[in-house]
Design a protein around this motif. Structure first.
Motif, short mmCIF file in Angstrom:
data_model
loop_
_atom_site.label_atom_id
_atom_site.label_comp_id
_atom_site.label_asym_id
_atom_site.label_seq_id
_atom_site.Cartn_x
_atom_site.Cartn_y
_atom_site.Cartn_z
N HIS A 56 42.96 46.49 43.17
CA HIS A 56 41.88 47.17 42.43
C HIS A 56 41.24 46.22 41.43
CE1 HIS A 56 39.64 50.24 40.29
NE2 HIS A 56 40.17 49.80 39.16
N SER A 57 42.06 45.51 40.67
CA SER A 57 41.50 44.59 39.68
C SER A 57 40.78 43.43 40.35
CB SER A 57 42.59 44.09 38.73
OG SER A 57 43.65 43.49 39.45
N GLY A 58 41.26 43.02 41.53
CA GLY A 58 40.55 41.99 42.28
C GLY A 58 39.17 42.45 42.71
N GLU A 59 39.08 43.68 43.17
CA GLU A 59 37.79 44.24 43.57
C GLU A 59 36.82 44.28 42.39
OE1 GLU A 59 36.42 45.12 46.36
OE2 GLU A 59 38.12 44.97 47.74
N MET A 60 37.35 44.57 41.20
CA MET A 60 36.51 44.63 40.01
C MET A 60 35.94 43.26 39.65
SD MET A 60 36.36 47.81 39.15
CE MET A 60 36.32 48.05 40.93
N GLN A 61 36.58 42.20 40.13
CA GLN A 61 36.13 40.84 39.84
C GLN A 61 35.47 40.17 41.05
OE1 GLN A 61 39.31 38.56 37.50
NE2 GLN A 61 40.51 40.19 38.42
N CYS A 148 48.01 35.70 41.85
CA CYS A 148 47.47 34.54 42.57
C CYS A 148 47.51 34.78 44.08
CB CYS A 148 48.26 33.29 42.22
SG CYS A 148 48.11 32.77 40.50
N ALA A 149 48.61 35.39 44.53
CA ALA A 149 48.73 35.70 45.96
C ALA A 149 47.67 36.71 46.39
CB ALA A 149 50.13 36.22 46.27
N VAL A 150 47.47 37.74 45.58
CA VAL A 150 46.56 38.82 45.97
C VAL A 150 45.10 38.39 45.82
CG1 VAL A 150 45.82 41.18 45.49
CG2 VAL A 150 48.25 40.61 45.47
N TRP A 151 44.71 37.95 44.63
CA TRP A 151 43.29 37.66 44.38
C TRP A 151 42.81 36.43 45.13
CZ3 TRP A 151 43.45 37.98 38.27
CH2 TRP A 151 43.73 39.30 37.90
N ASN A 152 43.53 35.32 44.97
CA ASN A 152 43.03 34.03 45.45
C ASN A 152 43.36 33.75 46.91
OD1 ASN A 152 44.20 33.33 42.33
ND2 ASN A 152 42.03 33.01 42.73
N ASN A 153 44.26 34.56 47.48
CA ASN A 153 44.68 34.33 48.85
C ASN A 153 44.43 35.54 49.74
OD1 ASN A 153 46.45 31.55 49.08
ND2 ASN A 153 46.44 32.37 47.01
N ILE A 154 45.17 36.63 49.53
CA ILE A 154 45.05 37.79 50.41
C ILE A 154 43.63 38.34 50.42
CG2 ILE A 154 45.80 40.17 50.79
CD1 ILE A 154 48.55 39.33 49.64
N ILE A 157 41.00 35.85 51.76
CA ILE A 157 41.00 35.78 53.23
C ILE A 157 40.28 36.99 53.81
CG2 ILE A 157 42.49 35.87 55.27
CD1 ILE A 157 44.57 34.27 53.59
N GLU A 158 40.52 38.16 53.24
CA GLU A 158 39.85 39.37 53.74
C GLU A 158 38.35 39.32 53.51
OE1 GLU A 158 43.78 42.21 52.94
OE2 GLU A 158 42.00 42.42 51.68
N TRP A 159 37.93 38.73 52.40
CA TRP A 159 36.50 38.67 52.09
C TRP A 159 35.79 37.51 52.78
CZ3 TRP A 159 37.92 38.89 46.21
CH2 TRP A 159 38.23 40.21 45.85
N PHE A 160 36.41 36.33 52.77
CA PHE A 160 35.73 35.11 53.18
C PHE A 160 36.33 34.42 54.40
CE2 PHE A 160 35.79 35.21 48.39
CZ PHE A 160 34.55 35.81 48.24
N GLY A 161 37.50 34.89 54.83
CA GLY A 161 38.14 34.29 55.99
C GLY A 161 39.09 33.16 55.68
#
Length: 202
Positions: A56-61, A148-154, A157-161
């Protein structure tokens, strides 16, 4: 500004040192707030709950991550270096033909928490016990570093591949934290996708 105009190097250095001390105080309070919240989520709602709040916080950013994605790689490296400097850790950056490597020894946030024993008594912050994508497939992974795993990686990958920061998470508090920014994301090795439960698409 006055000390710079007057070319008073000693005064300028003293003012910069004082600014860093003030920033570090605010920074450390903020990091403690983050890790205590992440720890509470993990302990009360489980690791799936922790992943949910991080997503959720990743989506907000997300707009910020999109801006990074649209930068030339050199600008992305500069922006990353500036951000990492605000964590007040010890950092160096290496470059080779395919990537830039950031080495934090320690990272001024997650790495420092580990080295200060924040996951042991009396604080006992939450660790992700089982090896899961949220912890880079490592057992007993510190909850703070899971962002770091969720925002910058998982999520990247879902957003940009591809991951934006390609992490090599430490195995112990004594290890440095390293991540890479690849000049060509297509050259990111498949193992870095697998460590966060993803497959590299051709």
């Amino acid at each position: 500004e006055a000390s710079i105009k007057e070319k008073d190097d000693e005064k300028t250095k003293s003012l910069l040192d004082e600014r860093e001390k003030q920033h570090l105080l605010i920074h450390d309070i903020y990091i403690e707030m983050m890790v205590s919240c992440f720890s509470y989520m993990g302990k009360v709602y489980g690791d799936k709950g922790l992943e949910g709040v991080l997503r959720h916080s990743g989506e907000m950013q997300k707009q910020g991550f999109i801006a990074w994605e649209n930068m030339p790689v050199e600008d992305f490296v500069r922006a990353t270096a500036h951000l990492m400097k605000t964590h007040m850790g010890k950092m160096k950056i290496l470059e080779d033909d395919e990537k830039f490597t950031f080495i934090h020894d320690p990272c001024g946030s997650g790495g420092r928490l580990m080295r200060e024993g924040a996951y042991d008594a009396p604080k006992n912050y939450h660790k992700i016990e089982k090896a899961t994508a949220v912890g880079f497939s490592k057992e007993n992974f510190p909850c703070y570093c899971s962002h770091c795993a969720v925002w910058n990686n998982i999520q990247a990958i879902e957003w940009f591949g591809h991951p934006q920061w390609v992490h090599e998470a430490p195995n112990s508090p004594d290890d440095p934290c390293k991540f890479h920014i690849y000049k060509d994301p297509k050259k990111i090795p498949e193992k870095y996708f697998k460590q966060v439960g993803k497959e590299k698409k051709a």
